[in-house]
Scaffold this motif. Structure first.
Motif, PDB file in Angstrom:
ATOM      1  N   HIS A  46      33.488  31.247  25.967  1.00 42.91           N
ATOM      2  CA  HIS A  46      33.931  30.022  25.301  1.00 42.91           C
ATOM      3  C   HIS A  46      32.990  29.687  24.140  1.00 42.91           C
ATOM      4  O   HIS A  46      31.948  30.337  23.951  1.00 42.91           O
ATOM      5  N   ALA A  75      36.460  26.051  27.294  1.00 42.39           N
ATOM      6  CA  ALA A  75      36.391  26.817  28.537  1.00 42.39           C
ATOM      7  C   ALA A  75      37.770  27.071  29.138  1.00 42.39           C
ATOM      8  O   ALA A  75      38.088  28.190  29.554  1.00 42.39           O
ATOM      9  N   VAL A  79      39.691  30.742  29.656  1.00 41.77           N
ATOM     10  CA  VAL A  79      40.166  31.226  30.948  1.00 41.77           C
ATOM     11  C   VAL A  79      41.661  31.539  30.881  1.00 41.77           C
ATOM     12  O   VAL A  79      42.120  32.593  31.336  1.00 41.77           O
ATOM     13  N   ASN A  80      42.436  30.613  30.301  1.00 43.18           N
ATOM     14  CA  ASN A  80      43.881  30.832  30.183  1.00 43.18           C
ATOM     15  C   ASN A  80      44.176  32.115  29.430  1.00 43.18           C
ATOM     16  O   ASN A  80      45.047  32.906  29.820  1.00 43.18           O
ATOM     17  N   VAL A  97      33.851  30.860  33.275  1.00 42.73           N
ATOM     18  CA  VAL A  97      34.743  30.222  34.243  1.00 42.73           C
ATOM     19  C   VAL A  97      33.869  29.424  35.205  1.00 42.73           C
ATOM     20  O   VAL A  97      32.864  29.929  35.713  1.00 42.73           O
ATOM     21  N   ASP A  98      34.199  28.153  35.408  1.00 49.16           N
ATOM     22  CA  ASP A  98      33.384  27.339  36.312  1.00 49.16           C
ATOM     23  C   ASP A  98      34.148  27.038  37.589  1.00 49.16           C
ATOM     24  O   ASP A  98      35.283  27.466  37.780  1.00 49.16           O
ATOM     25  N   LEU A 101      37.800  25.767  37.777  1.00 54.53           N
ATOM     26  CA  LEU A 101      38.896  26.669  37.412  1.00 54.53           C
ATOM     27  C   LEU A 101      38.773  28.040  38.057  1.00 54.53           C
ATOM     28  O   LEU A 101      39.570  28.938  37.779  1.00 54.53           O
ATOM     29  N   LEU A 102      37.769  28.209  38.921  1.00 59.44           N
ATOM     30  CA  LEU A 102      37.494  29.523  39.486  1.00 59.44           C
ATOM     31  C   LEU A 102      38.688  30.101  40.229  1.00 59.44           C
ATOM     32  O   LEU A 102      39.000  31.290  40.099  1.00 59.44           O
ATOM     33  N   ARG A 104      41.781  29.794  39.724  1.00 60.76           N
ATOM     34  CA  ARG A 104      42.812  30.298  38.818  1.00 60.76           C
ATOM     35  C   ARG A 104      42.490  31.728  38.396  1.00 60.76           C
ATOM     36  O   ARG A 104      43.366  32.603  38.381  1.00 60.76           O
ATOM     37  N   ALA A 105      41.239  31.975  38.066  1.00 61.80           N
ATOM     38  CA  ALA A 105      40.835  33.312  37.628  1.00 61.80           C
ATOM     39  C   ALA A 105      40.870  34.314  38.783  1.00 61.80           C
ATOM     40  O   ALA A 105      41.336  35.449  38.626  1.00 61.80           O
ATOM     41  N   SER A 184      36.772  19.127  30.267  1.00 57.31           N
ATOM     42  CA  SER A 184      36.024  19.611  31.414  1.00 57.31           C
ATOM     43  C   SER A 184      35.187  18.517  32.068  1.00 57.31           C
ATOM     44  O   SER A 184      35.242  18.345  33.287  1.00 57.31           O
ATOM     45  N   GLU A 272      28.780  27.844  36.487  1.00 59.14           N
ATOM     46  CA  GLU A 272      29.455  28.793  35.607  1.00 59.14           C
ATOM     47  C   GLU A 272      29.202  30.222  36.079  1.00 59.14           C
ATOM     48  O   GLU A 272      28.099  30.570  36.490  1.00 59.14           O
TER      49      GLU A 272
END
Length: 356
Positions: A46, A75, A79-80, A97-98, A101-102, A104-105, A184, A272
Motif C-alpha cells: 500500500h 490498504a 488487498v482487493n 494486509v492487517d 482484512l486478514l 478476506r485474503a 482503516s 500488519e
C-alpha cells in the motif's frame, strides 16, 4: 505538523472497490523490473509502505536481489487488487494486509505458506495464522483517540481516557472520527467499540447524540478537522498511538512533550502481515524478502519510517519513538474469525445508524 506523519499514515482509506493502477518505485536496472527477472523481487503493498534506501540496499547486498516496490493505493484497495489478480499476481510478496482484512485474503487463497526465518522472535499474540504460516507478522500499531494537549490545558479540562469518557457531556461535539466503511482507523475504532463496550450499537447511538463528527478518511480528520494539527476545531481525533512521536521528529529543540496525547483506553490493536503470493514468479526471492522483513535490520527501520511497532521482540526502538509514543498494554483486540463473520454486517449497520 511534521510531514513524516502525513507520509506514513496518509494511506488509510479502505472502502474503494475500484482498482487503482499500481505505482512502481525502487531501484532497478533497465531490465530489472521485467516479469520473471530472477534478480528482482517484487513487493506489492500500500501507499504507506516506507523503508530506508540503505536498508533495501542491504537486502540486495546480502541476497543479490533488488527490491521493486509496487504501491497500490490504500490498504483495502491493495488487498482487493491482490485478490482480484490472484491468478496472475502482480508480484512475489504482498505486505500490508492487517487483522481487520486478514480473513478476506486467507479465504481467497492469496498466499503460499512459508515459515520465515526468526519467526520465533515474534510474540505468539501477533502470529494470528498459527502454524499455517500463510502470513508473517511484520508490525503492529494501535488505533486510538488522540487529543490536543493545548486545548485541554487552556480549558482546564482533563482529556478523555476511555470509550466511556467520550460519552460524557464535557466532551460533546469535540470528537471527529473516520467513516468505518471507507477508512482503516475508522473501521478499527468501530471494532474497538464492539470489543469493549458490550453493545456497540447503543454506544454509537450515544456517541452520535454527543456530537461525534464523521469524515471520509484519516487525512481529512487529522489535518483538516483536528485542532492538534493546527487547522480544525476538534480537539479529539481517531488516529494512532504512534502519532505523537511522528509529530516531533525533526523538531529543534525537541519539546518536553508532544503537542498531542493518546487516550490509552480507546485503543484497538492492528497487526500488519506479509505473505508469499501464490504463483509468485520469483518464489525464492520472495522467501528471502520475507526473511529480511523479519530481520533486525528491517525491523529497527520500521518505527521511524512507518510509525508502527516492529514485530520482533528484540528490535531496538529509537529514543524519540519511546519518549513521545504511548505503550498500550491492554488494547482491544478481536479474533480474525469474528471480524470476518461480522465486518460487513457491522459496517452496514454502523452506516445506517451513524450516517443517516
Amino acid at each position: 505538523m511534521n510531514t513524516n506523519l502525513r507520509r506514513a499514515m496518509g494511506a488509510v482509506l479502505i472502502g474503494a472497490l475500484g482498482v487503482p493502477a499500481l505505482a512502481a518505485c525502487g531501484g532497478s536496472d533497465d531490465d530489472g523490473g521485467k516479469a520473471g527477472d530472477r534478480r528482482t523481487v517484487t513487493l506489492v503493498t500500500h501507499d504507506s509502505f516506507e523503508a530506508s534506501s540503505a536498508v533495501l540496499k542491504q537486502f540486495t547486498k546480502e541476497t543479490g536481489y533488488k527490491v521493486e516496490v509496487l504501491r497500490g493505493g490504500d490498504a483495502g484497495s491493495a488487498v482487493n487488487q491482490a485478490v482480484l489478480s490472484k491468478d496472475n499476481p502482480q508480484g512475489d510478496v504482498f505486505f500490508g494486509v492487517d487483522n481487520t482484512l486478514l480473513s478476506r485474503a486467507l479465504d481467497a487463497g492469496l498466499f503460499t505458506p512459508y515459515e520465515a526465518k526468526d519467526l520465533e522472535k515474534v510474540p505468539a499474540a501477533l502470529r494470528l495464522d498459527g502454524d499455517r504460516h500463510r502470513v508473517t507478522p511484520v508490525d503492529s500499531g494501535d488505533i486510538c483517540v488522540n487529543y490536543d494537549r493545548k486545548y485541554f490545558a487552556d480549558k482546564k479540562l482533563a482529556p478523555p481516557r476511555t470509550y466511556a469518557d467520550l460519552l460524557k457531556p464535557a466532551y460533546k461535539n469535540l470528537l471527529v472520527t473516520e467513516n468505518a466503511a471507507t477508512s482503516s482507523p475508522g473501521l478499527g475504532f468501530l471494532l474497538g467499540t464492539a470489543a469493549s463496550t458490550g453493545d456497540w450499537e447503543d454506544y454509537w447511538k450515544k456517541l452520535k447524540a454527543n456530537g461525534v463528527e464523521v469524515v471520509d478518511g484519516w487525512e481529512q480528520a487529522y489535518f483538516d478537522r483536528f485542532s492538534g494539527a493546527g487547522k480544525g476545531d476538534k480537539p479529539l481525533v481517531v488516529s494512532y498511538a504512534s502519532s505523537p512521536p511522528a509529530g516531533v521528529v525533526g523538531m529543534k529543540p525537541q519539546p518536553k512533550e508532544a503537542p498531542t496525547g493518546v487516550a490509552t483506553g480507546t485503543c484497538f490493536r492492528q497487526i500488519e502481515f506479509a505473505g508469499l503470493l501464490n504463483g509468485a514468479k520469483n518464489e525464492k526471492g520472495g522467501k528471502a524478502l520475507l526473511d529480511f522483513l523479519l530481520s533486525r535490520t528491517f525491523q529497527e527501520d520500521v518505527p521511524l519510517k512507518m510509525y508502527v511497532n516492529p514485530a520482533r521482540e528484540d528490535a531496538e526502538l529509537p529514543e524519540v519513538f519511546t519518549r513521545y509514543g504511548e505503550t498500550i498494554d491492554k488494547p482491544a483486540t478481536m479474533a480474525p474469525g469474528k471480524i470476518a463473520e461480522n465486518r460487513e454486517q457491522w459496517v452496514e449497520q454502523w452506516s445506517s445508524l451513524v450516517l443517516k
